[in-house]
Design a protein around this motif. Structure first.
Motif, PDB file in Angstrom:
ATOM      1  N   GLY A 172       0.779  -1.224   0.000  1.00 11.37           N
ATOM      2  CA  GLY A 172       0.000   0.000   0.000  1.00 11.37           C
ATOM      3  C   GLY A 172       0.810   1.273   0.000  1.00 11.37           C
ATOM      4  N   GLY A 173       2.120   1.190  -0.206  1.00 11.44           N
ATOM      5  CA  GLY A 173       2.922   2.416  -0.234  1.00 11.44           C
ATOM      6  C   GLY A 173       4.370   2.187   0.132  1.00 11.44           C
ATOM      7  N   TRP A 174       4.804   2.826   1.244  1.00  6.55           N
ATOM      8  CA  TRP A 174       6.198   2.813   1.638  1.00  6.55           C
ATOM      9  C   TRP A 174       6.352   2.457   3.114  1.00  6.55           C
ATOM     10  N   ALA A 175       7.534   1.958   3.454  1.00  5.88           N
ATOM     11  CA  ALA A 175       7.936   1.776   4.846  1.00  5.88           C
ATOM     12  C   ALA A 175       9.283   2.455   5.030  1.00  5.88           C
ATOM     13  N   VAL A 176       9.549   2.943   6.249  1.00  2.00           N
ATOM     14  CA  VAL A 176      10.796   3.633   6.535  1.00  2.00           C
ATOM     15  C   VAL A 176      11.678   2.752   7.400  1.00  2.00           C
ATOM     16  N   ILE A 177      12.931   2.586   6.973  1.00  2.00           N
ATOM     17  CA  ILE A 177      13.889   1.740   7.690  1.00  2.00           C
ATOM     18  C   ILE A 177      14.999   2.549   8.343  1.00  2.00           C
ATOM     19  N   GLY A 178      15.065   3.847   8.030  1.00  2.00           N
ATOM     20  CA  GLY A 178      16.106   4.688   8.595  1.00  2.00           C
ATOM     21  C   GLY A 178      15.870   6.137   8.238  1.00  2.00           C
ATOM     22  N   VAL A 179      16.632   7.022   8.893  1.00  2.71           N
ATOM     23  CA  VAL A 179      16.612   8.446   8.565  1.00  2.71           C
ATOM     24  C   VAL A 179      18.057   8.937   8.522  1.00  2.71           C
ATOM     25  N   ILE A 180      18.324   9.921   7.702  1.00  2.00           N
ATOM     26  CA  ILE A 180      19.686  10.424   7.559  1.00  2.00           C
ATOM     27  C   ILE A 180      20.138  11.011   8.889  1.00  2.00           C
ATOM     28  N   GLY A 181      21.168  10.411   9.457  1.00  2.05           N
ATOM     29  CA  GLY A 181      21.668  10.803  10.769  1.00  2.05           C
ATOM     30  C   GLY A 181      22.595   9.723  11.286  1.00  2.05           C
TER      31      GLY A 181
ATOM     32  N   GLN B  37      28.189  12.319  -0.662  1.00  7.20           N
ATOM     33  CA  GLN B  37      27.959  11.094  -1.439  1.00  7.20           C
ATOM     34  C   GLN B  37      27.488   9.908  -0.603  1.00  7.20           C
ATOM     35  N   VAL B  38      27.770   9.916   0.689  1.00  4.17           N
ATOM     36  CA  VAL B  38      27.437   8.767   1.538  1.00  4.17           C
ATOM     37  C   VAL B  38      26.722   9.257   2.786  1.00  4.17           C
ATOM     38  N   SER B  39      25.591   8.610   3.097  1.00  2.87           N
ATOM     39  CA  SER B  39      24.799   8.958   4.279  1.00  2.87           C
ATOM     40  C   SER B  39      24.634   7.731   5.164  1.00  2.87           C
ATOM     41  N   TYR B  40      24.186   7.974   6.384  1.00  2.99           N
ATOM     42  CA  TYR B  40      24.043   6.905   7.373  1.00  2.99           C
ATOM     43  C   TYR B  40      22.725   7.061   8.129  1.00  2.99           C
ATOM     44  N   SER B  41      22.368   6.012   8.841  1.00  2.63           N
ATOM     45  CA  SER B  41      21.217   6.052   9.735  1.00  2.63           C
ATOM     46  C   SER B  41      21.496   5.190  10.950  1.00  2.63           C
ATOM     47  N   ALA B  42      20.997   5.632  12.094  1.00  2.00           N
ATOM     48  CA  ALA B  42      20.968   4.751  13.253  1.00  2.00           C
ATOM     49  C   ALA B  42      20.106   3.537  12.916  1.00  2.00           C
ATOM     50  N   SER B  43      20.435   2.417  13.510  1.00  2.00           N
ATOM     51  CA  SER B  43      19.641   1.205  13.309  1.00  2.00           C
ATOM     52  C   SER B  43      18.379   1.276  14.163  1.00  2.00           C
ATOM     53  N   PHE B  44      17.224   1.065  13.548  1.00  2.00           N
ATOM     54  CA  PHE B  44      15.951   1.109  14.267  1.00  2.00           C
ATOM     55  C   PHE B  44      15.725  -0.230  14.989  1.00  2.00           C
ATOM     56  N   SER B  45      15.572  -0.164  16.304  1.00  2.00           N
ATOM     57  CA  SER B  45      15.374  -1.390  17.076  1.00  2.00           C
ATOM     58  C   SER B  45      14.549  -1.088  18.313  1.00  2.00           C
ATOM     59  N   THR B  46      14.898  -1.717  19.440  1.00  2.00           N
ATOM     60  CA  THR B  46      14.114  -1.601  20.665  1.00  2.00           C
ATOM     61  C   THR B  46      13.941  -0.157  21.116  1.00  2.00           C
ATOM     62  N   ALA B  47      15.026   0.615  21.074  1.00  2.00           N
ATOM     63  CA  ALA B  47      14.952   2.007  21.524  1.00  2.00           C
ATOM     64  C   ALA B  47      14.027   2.831  20.639  1.00  2.00           C
ATOM     65  N   THR B  48      14.006   2.537  19.349  1.00  2.00           N
ATOM     66  CA  THR B  48      13.127   3.260  18.424  1.00  2.00           C
ATOM     67  C   THR B  48      11.668   2.940  18.722  1.00  2.00           C
ATOM     68  N   ARG B  49      11.396   1.661  18.956  1.00  2.00           N
ATOM     69  CA  ARG B  49      10.020   1.262  19.282  1.00  2.00           C
ATOM     70  C   ARG B  49       9.558   1.897  20.583  1.00  2.00           C
ATOM     71  N   ALA B  50      10.441   1.947  21.577  1.00  2.00           N
ATOM     72  CA  ALA B  50      10.072   2.551  22.865  1.00  2.00           C
ATOM     73  C   ALA B  50       9.778   4.036  22.700  1.00  2.00           C
ATOM     74  N   LEU B  51      10.561   4.723  21.876  1.00  2.00           N
ATOM     75  CA  LEU B  51      10.337   6.146  21.668  1.00  2.00           C
ATOM     76  C   LEU B  51       9.038   6.378  20.901  1.00  2.00           C
ATOM     77  N   TYR B  52       8.761   5.523  19.931  1.00  2.00           N
ATOM     78  CA  TYR B  52       7.497   5.621  19.184  1.00  2.00           C
ATOM     79  C   TYR B  52       6.307   5.447  20.132  1.00  2.00           C
ATOM     80  N   ARG B  53       6.388   4.450  21.025  1.00  2.00           N
ATOM     81  CA  ARG B  53       5.291   4.222  21.979  1.00  2.00           C
ATOM     82  C   ARG B  53       5.099   5.437  22.884  1.00  2.00           C
ATOM     83  N   ALA B  54       6.183   6.018  23.330  1.00  2.00           N
ATOM     84  CA  ALA B  54       6.072   7.203  24.178  1.00  2.00           C
ATOM     85  C   ALA B  54       5.368   8.336  23.440  1.00  2.00           C
ATOM     86  N   ALA B  55       5.706   8.513  22.168  1.00  2.00           N
ATOM     87  CA  ALA B  55       5.107   9.596  21.390  1.00  2.00           C
ATOM     88  C   ALA B  55       3.627   9.363  21.141  1.00  2.00           C
TER      89      ALA B  55
END
Length: 300
Positions: free
Chosen positions: A252-261, A271-289
């Protein structure tokens, strides 16, 4: 490409407690003001750095192109008594409140709580001075960045460089996701993804950049920025693109696996970008929000 603000100018008045600022911001952010807003991005994207970072010898760097963007991605604007500006990129993630923007922690941490840089607002699919879906103010105390990121800082805490902003309805009373749709937040998906579509708003540019590439695993070689990150090669992603989403096709569209940072707050070269790995801490922050828990903040 980086700026520190604009000379003092007319600015939106501070709202009364409990008062929606959406109509004021919609009126304030005219095409002329959005076009004139100077870039302010605390990341180091596109700047020279002390540690190994950037393209490898002979590495293919996929090109980026300027385009009108997609509804689920946009850029942030802010005003204060000293002027107005643009900062970083973000994407609308699916949430129960239909009001959530995902970006980088180093982009959002300066707007936590009652920061003087108020009137932070998200403009989805901004391009050429246009705001096709309106302006969505970030709620007071609506910035969620991991406590670890505040405590460790943007280098030692690079693995926590992500954040969420809870928005208010626009001037028509419409919730963000109701008018733009949202992308699915994915965590614990590993480091290797293809194809990946990366979108970001270079500081001061009239349009966002888009690029198709792939992500691989990057283990930090810089003890000041420890961790393991997603790495992606895409040309011309300079300051302002921080917080921009790394997207994969999804039902149905898109999913996000990372953000530039993350590593070197997104990378020391265009030319090269990075992202923190989304895991337990990301889920906890999402739940808080999404539950409205009290947000973390800088140590007092």
């Amino acid at each position: 490409m980086l700026g520190t603000g604009l000379a003092p100018a007319a600015h939106a008045k501070a709202p009364a407690a409990g008062h929606s600022v959406a109509p004021e911001l919609e009126t304030y952010w005219t095409s002329a003001r959005m076009t004139a807003a100077l870039p302010f991005d605390a990341d180091g994207t596109g700047e020279a750095g002390p540690a190994a970072d950037g393209p490898r010898p002979g590495e293919h760097i996929p090109p980026s192109r300027s385009f009108d963007g997609i509804p689920q991605a946009g850029t942030f604007f802010w005003t204060d008594a000293n002027g107005m500006g643009r900062t970083c990129s973000g994407s609308v993630v699916r949430s129960p409140g239909r009001d959530l923007v995902l970006s980088a922690g180093h982009c959002l941490k300066g707007y936590s709580g009652t920061s003087p840089k108020r009137h932070l607002a998200f403009v989805p699919q901004y391009h050429d001075g246009l705001k096709p879906f309106g302006v969505f103010a970030v709620k007071d105390n609506g910035v969620y960045v991991a406590q670890e990121y505040y405590d460790l800082g943007e280098h030692a805490g690079a693995a926590y460089d992500f954040g969420f902003a809870v928005t208010e309805p626009n001037e028509h009373g419409k919730r963000l996701e109701d008018v733009t749709g949202g992308v699915q937040l994915l965590t614990d998906t590993g480091y290797f993804h293809a194809p990946v579509r990366m979108i970001g708003y270079p500081g001061g540019a009239a349009k966002p950049l888009g690029c198709w590439s792939w992500t691989t695993k990057w283990s930090s070689d810089d003890p000041a920025d420890p961790g393991t990150f997603l790495r992606i090669a895409c040309d011309a992603f300079v300051g302002g693109t921080s917080g921009g989403p790394m997207l994969v096709p999804w039902s149905g569209g898109w999913a996000v696996i990372g953000v530039i940072g993350g590593y070197h707050t997104g990378g020391n070269t265009p030319q090269v970008s990075y992202s923190a790995s989304f895991s337990t801490a990301t889920r906890a922050l999402y739940r808080a929000a999404v539950t409205g828990a009290p947000p973390a903040g800088p140590a007092t």
